[in-house]
Design a protein around this motif. Structure first.
Motif, PDB file in Angstrom:
ATOM      1  N   HIS A   5     -15.767   3.419 -15.032  1.00 14.06           N
ATOM      2  CA  HIS A   5     -16.022   4.675 -14.299  1.00 14.06           C
ATOM      3  C   HIS A   5     -14.915   5.680 -14.597  1.00 14.06           C
TER       4      HIS A   5
ATOM      5  N   ASN B 289     -13.616  10.042  -5.838  1.00 13.50           N
ATOM      6  CA  ASN B 289     -14.612  10.472  -4.848  1.00 13.50           C
ATOM      7  C   ASN B 289     -15.163   9.284  -4.069  1.00 13.50           C
TER       8      ASN B 289
ATOM      9  N   THR C 276     -14.989   9.962 -10.464  1.00 17.29           N
ATOM     10  CA  THR C 276     -15.986   9.163  -9.729  1.00 17.29           C
ATOM     11  C   THR C 276     -15.292   8.177  -8.786  1.00 17.29           C
TER      12      THR C 276
END
Lengths: 184, 85
Positions: free
Chosen positions: A148, A155, A152
Protein backbone atom coordinates in the motif's frame (compact mmCIF):
# COMPACT_ATOMS: atom_id res chain seq x y z
CA UNK A 1 6.79 -29.68 30.12
CA UNK A 2 4.78 -26.46 30.25
CA UNK A 3 1.19 -26.89 29.15
CA UNK A 4 -0.09 -24.56 26.45
CA UNK A 5 -3.46 -22.94 26.83
CA UNK A 6 -6.11 -22.37 24.24
CA UNK A 7 -7.79 -19.02 23.69
CA UNK A 8 -9.79 -18.75 20.47
CA UNK A 9 -10.43 -15.03 21.03
CA UNK A 10 -6.85 -14.33 19.89
CA UNK A 11 -6.69 -16.74 16.98
CA UNK A 12 -7.54 -14.33 14.17
CA UNK A 13 -5.19 -11.55 15.27
CA UNK A 14 -2.36 -13.90 16.20
CA UNK A 15 -2.40 -16.63 13.58
CA UNK A 16 -4.45 -15.64 10.53
CA UNK A 17 -1.51 -14.15 8.59
CA UNK A 18 0.81 -17.03 9.44
CA UNK A 19 -1.77 -19.63 8.39
CA UNK A 20 -2.65 -17.68 5.25
CA UNK A 21 1.00 -17.44 4.20
CA UNK A 22 1.44 -21.15 4.95
CA UNK A 23 -1.61 -21.99 2.82
CA UNK A 24 -1.04 -19.73 -0.16
CA UNK A 25 2.47 -21.07 -0.63
CA UNK A 26 0.87 -24.51 -1.00
CA UNK A 27 -2.36 -23.90 -2.90
CA UNK A 28 -1.38 -20.80 -4.91
CA UNK A 29 -4.94 -19.47 -4.94
CA UNK A 30 -5.81 -16.48 -2.76
CA UNK A 31 -9.54 -17.18 -2.44
CA UNK A 32 -9.01 -20.86 -1.73
CA UNK A 33 -6.34 -20.01 0.86
CA UNK A 34 -8.79 -17.73 2.68
CA UNK A 35 -11.43 -20.44 2.66
CA UNK A 36 -9.01 -23.02 4.03
CA UNK A 37 -7.83 -20.69 6.79
CA UNK A 38 -11.41 -19.88 7.73
CA UNK A 39 -12.35 -23.59 7.75
CA UNK A 40 -9.31 -24.30 9.93
CA UNK A 41 -10.40 -21.81 12.58
CA UNK A 42 -13.93 -23.21 12.56
CA UNK A 43 -12.67 -26.79 12.78
CA UNK A 44 -10.36 -25.74 15.62
CA UNK A 45 -13.30 -24.28 17.46
CA UNK A 46 -15.29 -27.50 17.09
CA UNK A 47 -12.44 -29.70 18.28
CA UNK A 48 -11.15 -27.47 21.08
CA UNK A 49 -11.84 -30.25 23.56
CA UNK A 50 -9.16 -32.34 21.84
CA UNK A 51 -6.44 -29.75 22.48
CA UNK A 52 -4.11 -31.36 25.02
CA UNK A 53 -1.75 -28.41 25.45
CA UNK A 54 1.32 -30.43 24.49
CA UNK A 55 1.96 -28.26 21.44
CA UNK A 56 1.38 -24.56 20.96
CA UNK A 57 -1.97 -23.32 19.67
CA UNK A 58 -0.32 -22.37 16.38
CA UNK A 59 1.20 -25.82 15.87
CA UNK A 60 -2.15 -27.39 16.66
CA UNK A 61 -3.96 -25.11 14.17
CA UNK A 62 -1.31 -25.84 11.51
CA UNK A 63 -1.91 -29.57 11.97
CA UNK A 64 -5.63 -28.99 11.28
CA UNK A 65 -4.76 -26.80 8.29
CA UNK A 66 -2.45 -29.47 6.85
CA UNK A 67 -5.34 -31.92 6.81
CA UNK A 68 -7.55 -29.32 5.12
CA UNK A 69 -4.91 -28.77 2.42
CA UNK A 70 -4.57 -32.53 1.84
CA UNK A 71 -8.37 -32.82 1.54
CA UNK A 72 -8.37 -29.94 -0.94
CA UNK A 73 -5.79 -31.70 -3.15
CA UNK A 74 -7.63 -35.00 -2.85
CA UNK A 75 -10.77 -33.30 -4.06
CA UNK A 76 -9.16 -31.57 -7.06
CA UNK A 77 -7.21 -34.69 -8.00
CA UNK A 78 -10.32 -36.81 -8.04
CA UNK A 79 -11.90 -34.21 -10.35
CA UNK A 80 -8.79 -34.20 -12.55
CA UNK A 81 -8.94 -37.98 -12.85
CA UNK A 82 -12.30 -37.66 -14.52
CA UNK A 83 -11.01 -35.21 -17.12
CA UNK A 84 -9.42 -36.25 -20.39
CA UNK A 85 -5.67 -35.61 -20.52
CA UNK A 86 -4.60 -33.84 -23.69
CA UNK A 87 -1.01 -33.26 -24.75
CA UNK A 88 -0.05 -31.47 -27.94
CA UNK A 89 2.99 -32.92 -29.60
CA UNK A 90 4.81 -31.08 -32.35
CA UNK A 91 3.82 -32.61 -35.67
CA UNK A 92 6.47 -30.81 -37.71
CA UNK A 93 8.59 -33.53 -39.39
CA UNK A 94 11.81 -31.49 -39.21
CA UNK A 95 11.66 -31.31 -35.46
CA UNK A 96 10.43 -34.87 -35.05
CA UNK A 97 12.11 -36.53 -32.12
CA UNK A 98 12.58 -33.24 -30.28
CA UNK A 99 9.40 -33.65 -28.30
CA UNK A 100 11.18 -34.95 -25.25
CA UNK A 101 13.47 -31.91 -25.08
CA UNK A 102 10.44 -29.67 -25.44
CA UNK A 103 9.08 -31.15 -22.27
CA UNK A 104 12.24 -31.00 -20.21
CA UNK A 105 11.68 -28.77 -17.18
CA UNK A 106 12.45 -25.10 -17.68
CA UNK A 107 15.80 -24.49 -15.92
CA UNK A 108 14.62 -21.00 -14.96
CA UNK A 109 11.50 -22.36 -13.34
CA UNK A 110 11.48 -22.46 -9.54
CA UNK A 111 12.53 -25.84 -8.23
CA UNK A 112 10.75 -27.60 -5.40
CA UNK A 113 13.78 -26.95 -3.21
CA UNK A 114 13.69 -23.22 -3.92
CA UNK A 115 10.00 -23.13 -3.10
CA UNK A 116 10.57 -25.02 0.14
CA UNK A 117 13.38 -22.69 1.16
CA UNK A 118 11.26 -19.63 0.33
CA UNK A 119 8.37 -21.05 2.30
CA UNK A 120 10.65 -21.63 5.32
CA UNK A 121 12.01 -18.11 4.89
CA UNK A 122 8.44 -16.78 4.86
CA UNK A 123 7.70 -18.67 8.08
CA UNK A 124 10.87 -17.27 9.69
CA UNK A 125 9.83 -13.71 8.78
CA UNK A 126 6.32 -14.34 10.13
CA UNK A 127 7.82 -15.65 13.38
CA UNK A 128 9.80 -12.42 13.70
CA UNK A 129 6.76 -10.32 12.78
CA UNK A 130 4.81 -11.96 15.61
CA UNK A 131 7.37 -10.61 18.08
CA UNK A 132 6.84 -7.00 16.99
CA UNK A 133 4.36 -4.68 18.69
CA UNK A 134 0.98 -5.03 16.96
CA UNK A 135 1.03 -1.58 15.36
CA UNK A 136 4.55 -2.02 13.96
CA UNK A 137 3.66 -5.40 12.49
CA UNK A 138 0.47 -4.02 10.95
CA UNK A 139 2.17 -1.02 9.33
CA UNK A 140 5.07 -3.14 8.08
CA UNK A 141 2.72 -5.69 6.51
CA UNK A 142 0.61 -3.00 4.84
CA UNK A 143 3.63 -1.18 3.47
CA UNK A 144 5.98 -4.03 2.62
CA UNK A 145 3.87 -7.11 1.94
CA UNK A 146 0.63 -5.62 0.63
CA UNK A 147 2.47 -2.71 -1.04
CA UNK A 148 0.00 0.00 0.00
CA UNK A 149 1.18 3.55 -0.56
CA UNK A 150 2.03 5.86 2.32
CA UNK A 151 -1.10 7.99 1.95
CA UNK A 152 -3.47 5.00 2.01
CA UNK A 153 -1.87 3.63 5.20
CA UNK A 154 -1.87 7.04 6.88
CA UNK A 155 -5.55 7.57 6.07
CA UNK A 156 -6.49 4.02 7.07
CA UNK A 157 -4.70 4.10 10.40
CA UNK A 158 -5.08 7.81 11.08
CA UNK A 159 -1.37 8.50 11.46
CA UNK A 160 0.94 11.11 9.92
CA UNK A 161 3.55 10.27 7.30
CA UNK A 162 6.35 10.99 9.77
CA UNK A 163 4.70 8.62 12.28
CA UNK A 164 4.57 5.98 9.58
CA UNK A 165 8.28 6.27 8.80
CA UNK A 166 9.20 6.10 12.49
CA UNK A 167 7.11 2.92 12.84
CA UNK A 168 8.61 1.45 9.66
CA UNK A 169 12.12 2.24 10.88
CA UNK A 170 11.53 0.52 14.23
CA UNK A 171 9.88 -2.47 12.61
CA UNK A 172 12.65 -2.91 10.04
CA UNK A 173 15.39 -2.60 12.66
CA UNK A 174 13.74 -5.16 14.95
CA UNK A 175 13.00 -7.52 12.06
CA UNK A 176 16.53 -7.33 10.67
CA UNK A 177 17.93 -8.12 14.14
CA UNK A 178 15.50 -11.00 14.60
CA UNK A 179 16.29 -12.45 11.16
CA UNK A 180 20.01 -12.12 11.84
CA UNK A 181 19.60 -14.28 14.96
CA UNK A 182 17.19 -16.81 13.50
CA UNK A 183 17.92 -17.17 9.81
CA UNK A 184 21.63 -16.67 9.12
CA UNK B 1 23.64 25.92 -3.26
CA UNK B 2 25.20 25.63 0.16
CA UNK B 3 27.61 22.71 0.43
CA UNK B 4 26.26 22.00 3.94
CA UNK B 5 22.90 20.91 2.44
CA UNK B 6 24.67 17.88 1.03
CA UNK B 7 25.66 16.66 4.48
CA UNK B 8 23.01 14.93 6.51
CA UNK B 9 22.82 13.38 9.96
CA UNK B 10 22.98 9.67 10.56
CA UNK B 11 19.28 9.66 11.52
CA UNK B 12 18.30 11.37 8.29
CA UNK B 13 20.45 8.92 6.35
CA UNK B 14 18.60 6.02 7.97
CA UNK B 15 15.25 7.63 7.14
CA UNK B 16 16.25 8.07 3.49
CA UNK B 17 17.51 4.49 3.43
CA UNK B 18 14.09 3.28 4.66
CA UNK B 19 12.35 5.32 1.95
CA UNK B 20 14.74 3.90 -0.64
CA UNK B 21 13.52 0.37 0.20
CA UNK B 22 10.08 1.43 -1.06
CA UNK B 23 11.36 3.53 -4.01
CA UNK B 24 10.11 6.65 -2.28
CA UNK B 25 13.40 8.55 -1.95
CA UNK B 26 14.12 11.32 -4.47
CA UNK B 27 17.35 11.41 -6.50
CA UNK B 28 18.51 14.32 -4.36
CA UNK B 29 17.93 12.29 -1.18
CA UNK B 30 19.72 9.28 -2.65
CA UNK B 31 22.69 11.51 -3.50
CA UNK B 32 22.85 12.79 0.08
CA UNK B 33 22.59 9.22 1.38
CA UNK B 34 25.41 8.17 -0.96
CA UNK B 35 27.69 10.91 0.38
CA UNK B 36 26.95 10.02 3.99
CA UNK B 37 27.42 6.33 3.22
CA UNK B 38 30.84 6.95 1.67
CA UNK B 39 32.37 7.84 5.02
CA UNK B 40 29.95 6.84 7.84
CA UNK B 41 30.31 3.27 9.06
CA UNK B 42 27.02 3.31 10.95
CA UNK B 43 25.18 4.33 7.77
CA UNK B 44 27.05 1.69 5.77
CA UNK B 45 26.03 -1.01 8.24
CA UNK B 46 22.42 0.18 8.34
CA UNK B 47 22.11 0.27 4.53
CA UNK B 48 23.60 -3.22 4.25
CA UNK B 49 21.25 -4.66 6.86
CA UNK B 50 18.22 -2.88 5.43
CA UNK B 51 18.94 -3.99 1.85
CA UNK B 52 19.37 -7.56 3.10
CA UNK B 53 15.97 -7.45 4.80
CA UNK B 54 14.31 -6.20 1.60
CA UNK B 55 16.03 -8.96 -0.35
CA UNK B 56 14.80 -11.62 2.09
CA UNK B 57 11.22 -10.33 2.08
CA UNK B 58 11.18 -10.29 -1.73
CA UNK B 59 12.70 -13.77 -1.93
CA UNK B 60 10.19 -15.22 0.51
CA UNK B 61 7.11 -14.30 -1.58
CA UNK B 62 5.58 -13.37 1.76
CA UNK B 63 1.83 -13.02 1.89
CA UNK B 64 -0.66 -11.74 4.40
CA UNK B 65 -4.36 -11.06 4.51
CA UNK B 66 -5.78 -7.73 3.38
CA UNK B 67 -7.78 -5.84 5.98
CA UNK B 68 -11.14 -6.74 4.43
CA UNK B 69 -10.14 -10.38 3.95
CA UNK B 70 -9.19 -10.66 7.62
CA UNK B 71 -12.42 -8.91 8.53
CA UNK B 72 -14.48 -11.49 6.59
CA UNK B 73 -12.74 -14.42 8.27
CA UNK B 74 -13.10 -12.74 11.66
CA UNK B 75 -16.80 -12.06 11.17
CA UNK B 76 -17.54 -15.66 10.22
CA UNK B 77 -15.40 -16.94 13.10
CA UNK B 78 -16.95 -14.65 15.70
CA UNK B 79 -20.45 -15.76 14.75
CA UNK B 80 -19.40 -19.35 15.35
CA UNK B 81 -17.48 -18.45 18.49
CA UNK B 82 -20.55 -16.80 19.98
CA UNK B 83 -22.38 -20.13 19.73
CA UNK B 84 -19.64 -21.80 21.76
CA UNK B 85 -19.57 -19.25 24.57
Amino acid sequence: MAKHHINPNNWISSYSDYLFNYTISRVNDRDMAQDLVSETFLAGLKSMANFKGEASERTWLVSILKRKIIDYYRKINSNKGKAEVRMNYNSDTETEGDWMEERVADPFDKTAEDKLENSELGNAIHNCLEKLPKKQAEVFKMKTILGHDTETICNGLDITASNLWVIIHRARTALADCMEKNWF
Amino acid sequence: MKISTLFISCEEAKHICDKTQYQEATSWERLKLGIRRSWCRITQAYVKKNNKLTELVEKSDLNCLKKEERHNIKKQFEEELAKHQ
